[in-house]
Design a protein around this motif. Sequence first.
Motif, PDB file in Angstrom:
ATOM      1  N   THR A 208       0.838  -1.207   0.000  1.00  0.00           N
ATOM      2  CA  THR A 208       0.000   0.000   0.000  1.00  0.00           C
ATOM      3  C   THR A 208       0.868   1.251   0.000  1.00  0.00           C
ATOM      4  OG1 THR A 208      -1.663  -1.228   1.264  1.00  0.00           O
ATOM      5  CG2 THR A 208      -1.889   1.164   1.196  1.00  0.00           C
ATOM      6  N   GLY A 310      -5.954   2.816   1.589  1.00  0.00           N
ATOM      7  CA  GLY A 310      -6.250   2.000   0.418  1.00  0.00           C
ATOM      8  C   GLY A 310      -7.529   2.421  -0.260  1.00  0.00           C
ATOM      9  N   SER A 311      -8.543   2.737   0.538  1.00  0.00           N
ATOM     10  CA  SER A 311      -9.814   3.195  -0.019  1.00  0.00           C
ATOM     11  C   SER A 311      -9.649   4.519  -0.755  1.00  0.00           C
ATOM     12  CB  SER A 311     -10.847   3.342   1.109  1.00  0.00           C
ATOM     13  OG  SER A 311     -12.075   3.832   0.620  1.00  0.00           O
ATOM     14  N   GLU A 314      -7.952   3.889  -4.032  1.00  0.00           N
ATOM     15  CA  GLU A 314      -8.924   3.328  -4.984  1.00  0.00           C
ATOM     16  C   GLU A 314      -9.711   4.452  -5.652  1.00  0.00           C
ATOM     17  OE1 GLU A 314     -10.044  -1.124  -3.313  1.00  0.00           O
ATOM     18  OE2 GLU A 314     -11.239   0.589  -2.632  1.00  0.00           O
ATOM     19  N   GLN A 315     -10.102   5.441  -4.865  1.00  0.00           N
ATOM     20  CA  GLN A 315     -10.851   6.571  -5.434  1.00  0.00           C
ATOM     21  C   GLN A 315      -9.967   7.392  -6.367  1.00  0.00           C
ATOM     22  OE1 GLN A 315     -12.865   9.136  -2.619  1.00  0.00           O
ATOM     23  NE2 GLN A 315     -12.790  10.860  -4.045  1.00  0.00           N
ATOM     24  N   SER A 317      -7.375   6.462  -8.079  1.00  0.00           N
ATOM     25  CA  SER A 317      -6.961   5.741  -9.288  1.00  0.00           C
ATOM     26  C   SER A 317      -8.138   5.212 -10.100  1.00  0.00           C
ATOM     27  CB  SER A 317      -6.089   4.550  -8.888  1.00  0.00           C
ATOM     28  OG  SER A 317      -6.848   3.591  -8.162  1.00  0.00           O
ATOM     29  N   LYS A 319      -9.420   2.346  -9.433  1.00  0.00           N
ATOM     30  CA  LYS A 319      -9.189   0.903  -9.543  1.00  0.00           C
ATOM     31  C   LYS A 319      -9.268   0.248  -8.162  1.00  0.00           C
ATOM     32  CE  LYS A 319      -5.990   1.527 -13.430  1.00  0.00           C
ATOM     33  NZ  LYS A 319      -4.598   1.350 -13.907  1.00  0.00           N
ATOM     34  N   PRO A 320      -9.745  -0.988  -8.086  1.00  0.00           N
ATOM     35  CA  PRO A 320      -9.749  -1.707  -6.809  1.00  0.00           C
ATOM     36  C   PRO A 320      -8.324  -1.946  -6.320  1.00  0.00           C
ATOM     37  CG  PRO A 320     -11.161  -2.800  -8.424  1.00  0.00           C
ATOM     38  CD  PRO A 320     -10.375  -1.773  -9.172  1.00  0.00           C
ATOM     39  N   PHE A 321      -8.188  -2.151  -5.024  1.00  0.00           N
ATOM     40  CA  PHE A 321      -6.871  -2.349  -4.414  1.00  0.00           C
ATOM     41  C   PHE A 321      -6.109  -3.480  -5.099  1.00  0.00           C
ATOM     42  CE2 PHE A 321      -4.275  -4.562  -1.149  1.00  0.00           C
ATOM     43  CZ  PHE A 321      -3.339  -3.569  -0.939  1.00  0.00           C
ATOM     44  N   GLU A 322      -6.757  -4.610  -5.293  1.00  0.00           N
ATOM     45  CA  GLU A 322      -6.054  -5.757  -5.863  1.00  0.00           C
ATOM     46  C   GLU A 322      -5.557  -5.465  -7.278  1.00  0.00           C
ATOM     47  OE1 GLU A 322      -6.421 -10.583  -5.973  1.00  0.00           O
ATOM     48  OE2 GLU A 322      -8.275  -9.432  -6.111  1.00  0.00           O
ATOM     49  N   GLN A 323      -6.341  -4.712  -8.040  1.00  0.00           N
ATOM     50  CA  GLN A 323      -5.917  -4.370  -9.400  1.00  0.00           C
ATOM     51  C   GLN A 323      -4.705  -3.447  -9.386  1.00  0.00           C
ATOM     52  OE1 GLN A 323      -9.045  -2.754 -11.874  1.00  0.00           O
ATOM     53  NE2 GLN A 323      -7.679  -2.324 -13.595  1.00  0.00           N
ATOM     54  N   MET A 324      -4.690  -2.487  -8.464  1.00  0.00           N
ATOM     55  CA  MET A 324      -3.524  -1.606  -8.337  1.00  0.00           C
ATOM     56  C   MET A 324      -2.262  -2.411  -8.008  1.00  0.00           C
ATOM     57  SD  MET A 324      -4.845   1.832  -6.349  1.00  0.00           S
ATOM     58  CE  MET A 324      -5.700   1.024  -4.989  1.00  0.00           C
TER      59      MET A 324
END
Length: 475
Positions: A208, A310-311, A314-315, A317, A319-324
């Motif tokens: 992260t 992380g949240s 996500e906003q 980017s 993209k969801p955390f796992e995708q990042m």
Amino acid sequence: MKNLFKQLIIAVFCLFSISASAQSRQQLKNDSVYTLIEKYFNERQAESIYDLAGEQFKKQLSLITFKYVADHELFPLGPIRQSSLISFVNNNLSTYKLSFDAGTLQLLVKLDKDDKLDYFLFKPDKEEAADKLKPVRTSNLLRTLTDKRVDTAARNYIQKGNTVGLSIGILRKGVTHIYNYGETADGNKTMPDADNLFEIGSITKTFTAALLAYYVNEGKVKLTDPITKYLPDSVAANTNLQNITLVMLSNHTSGLPQLPGNFENHSSDPYDPYKDYNKQHLFSYLKDCKPNGTPGETYAYSNLAVGLLGSILEQASGKPFEQMVKEIICQPLNMQSTVQHLTPALKPRMVTEYNESGKATPTWDFNILAACGSLKSTVNDMLIYAGANMTPDDSKLSKAFELAHQVTFDKDTKLGLGWHIIVVNSVDYYFHNGGTFGSSSFLAFNPEKKLAVIVLSNSAKSTDNLGVDLIKKLQ
């Protein structure tokens, strides 16, 4: 009165613990206060112990009540005959094992910002299962001095009665060494290998941190951005949040607690405590929350803070955390087995995990707080990750690692972004560990020494002492 002695909150999820072998300044302060507690306890001076407490402790427990508990429940145990530090968690919570004439107990001690007692909690001492009588199977061939040193350290861990499997990765002067011990599941006689997946818990926080650094370098966010810039208006209206910045979320100086105050209300599964806690619950808490102290001034380890970071990423980017994690870190490094969610292809390689009592327990779903501890990985992938952190190049990811290593806080605890910097035998190491109900992990490296140590276990028993011992034997 029972609340005073109940087990501390909901267990200490995703631990950050500093081994007794690598003491911090805060641990020394805790030990100094404990020395006074033991002295006053053995002298049966309840008032003197109470005088060590801070304002919040005294608000919750009057001197009269404390004296009653001490005189009727504690002092009758007899004097403290022997004591030892069991763990030092989140750079503030010390657990001591105390031996009395009547038996043993554990004492949890935590200090407030004024170095006064904030927690003073007794609980039963857990007896670990007897050590294994037969040597646990290993892939270690004991051919070299390094092999033998690793085996000596590993045996102290894997021969315990409540451990099952262990994978160790060593990167030393450009050479990789991998050692496996035990079983992927208790009784299956299948030794782990470098491609078995383990939960890495809070080591996730370093991923992260790398994502944050990456987006800072890309100009999408700034370390000094207030978190309210990325929160819904109804949440951003909370003036208590306005002085918290993104860097504070990453280096644990935000003042936010370890877990949200409403976490227990939305944690229905005792074996998977995070899965039901969602964004709505998080924002509902943040609307009215108040940091513990002035943001930026004090280190206090927080799963909530990094989960919130992380949240926010996500906003920022989209993209969801796992995708990042996949696109920014894993794909460039060819780390194909580091994931948040197991695919059908990866599930057979996931080890079975065991709690401190040696019973099988499920892996965790971290939901909205995924960025604080949700990743699973292998020794092979973690060796790649450590190597990339130690060996800079001109890539965007390497520049992100470089930024994440820069010191952002140095009061009692020294941190970069996500990374804690500990001292082992007078040498600084970038460090993080992880723990869930059924896993324990350790990662530390020093670029100048060209040494990285990775330890992954499918047992809840901490691997910190093992990791530090390995560093001492190999540096």
